[in-house]
Design a protein around this motif. Structure first.
Motif, mmCIF file in Angstrom:
data_model
loop_
_atom_site.group_PDB
_atom_site.id
_atom_site.type_symbol
_atom_site.label_atom_id
_atom_site.label_comp_id
_atom_site.label_asym_id
_atom_site.label_seq_id
_atom_site.Cartn_x
_atom_site.Cartn_y
_atom_site.Cartn_z
ATOM 1 N N HIS A 5 -0.483 -20.725 43.161
ATOM 2 C CA HIS A 5 -1.560 -21.585 43.026
ATOM 3 C C HIS A 5 -1.054 -22.851 42.030
ATOM 4 C CE1 HIS A 5 -4.056 -19.897 45.895
ATOM 5 N NE2 HIS A 5 -4.161 -18.674 45.107
ATOM 6 N N GLU A 6 -0.292 -22.351 41.114
ATOM 7 C CA GLU A 6 0.191 -23.381 40.038
ATOM 8 C C GLU A 6 1.733 -23.295 40.042
ATOM 9 O OE1 GLU A 6 -1.460 -22.163 36.341
ATOM 10 O OE2 GLU A 6 -3.407 -22.080 36.990
ATOM 11 N N SER A 7 2.359 -24.478 39.430
ATOM 12 C CA SER A 7 3.646 -24.517 39.367
ATOM 13 C C SER A 7 4.010 -23.463 38.085
ATOM 14 C CB SER A 7 3.809 -25.681 38.503
ATOM 15 O OG SER A 7 3.824 -26.709 39.326
ATOM 16 N N ARG A 79 6.458 -25.480 42.976
ATOM 17 C CA ARG A 79 5.367 -26.226 42.840
ATOM 18 C C ARG A 79 4.759 -26.286 44.438
ATOM 19 N NH1 ARG A 79 5.000 -31.735 39.697
ATOM 20 N NH2 ARG A 79 6.967 -30.850 39.043
ATOM 21 N N GLU A 83 -0.451 -29.696 45.091
ATOM 22 C CA GLU A 83 -0.489 -30.074 43.835
ATOM 23 C C GLU A 83 -0.656 -31.589 43.599
ATOM 24 O OE1 GLU A 83 2.105 -29.701 39.727
ATOM 25 O OE2 GLU A 83 1.360 -27.670 40.828
#
Length: 172
Positions: A5-7, A79, A83
């Motif tokens: 869910h995040e870089s 990524r 985002e």
């Protein structure tokens, strides 16, 4: 393993450089033997016999790009497309200045939201704008070509652009 869910940035480990090189050499051998991309299916295998799954072509190409970068000692960042990025990050992706991105947002060419004083842009919107912009560039080039001459396909222009970028990267 949970969904990403995040870089996340992956930095090549110095003790694995030999393994990266072997993967890189293996892929180059496949390309030399079979052409640009292996025609046969590639697989991801588990530790037990018979544990394997076919890799989709886009996942295979992503893994090849990751291995090539890490083999050269470069870090790789993954990524998610949902985002949000800053105007500076969007500018870096598009290869333009931050004020240019701000102008694109203000002109409505690139959707963005404002969080306080700061603009945030969905990464997927930046990538879609980039694709639209490239298509417009290729169409403009084709429209200005000699009408009697054969117009090269968009892939020709993309390959020329990639060659120029490679020459710049190599300091030529």
């Amino acid at each position: 393993m949970s969904a990403l869910h995040e870089s996340k940035t992956y930095v090549p480990s110095s003790e694995n450089l030999e393994k990266y090189a072997k993967l890189h050499d293996f892929n180059e051998a496949l390309q030399t033997k079979r052409g640009q991309v292996p025609e046969a299916e590639c697989f991801l295998s588990g530790p037990e016999p018979g544990q394997q799954v076919v890799l989709p072509k886009d996942v295979y190409e992503l893994l090849v790009a990751v291995v090539d970068a890490m083999q050269q000692g470069m870090a790789v960042t993954i990524r998610p497309n949902h985002e949000r990025v800053t105007t500076q990050q969007a500018a870096d992706l598009l290869g333009v200045s931050r004020p240019t991105v701000v102008r694109l947002v203000e002109n409505g060419e690139l959707p963005a939201t404002k969080i306080g004083r700061h603009r945030r842009i969905l990464l997927v919107d930046v990538l879609e704008y980039q694709k639209r912009h490239e298509t417009r560039q290729f169409d403009a080039i084709a429209a200005t070509s000699d009408l009697d001459a054969e117009i090269p396909p968009a892939e020709f222009f993309k390959s020329v652009r990639a060659e120029v970028a490679a020459e710049r990267a190599n300091g030529a």
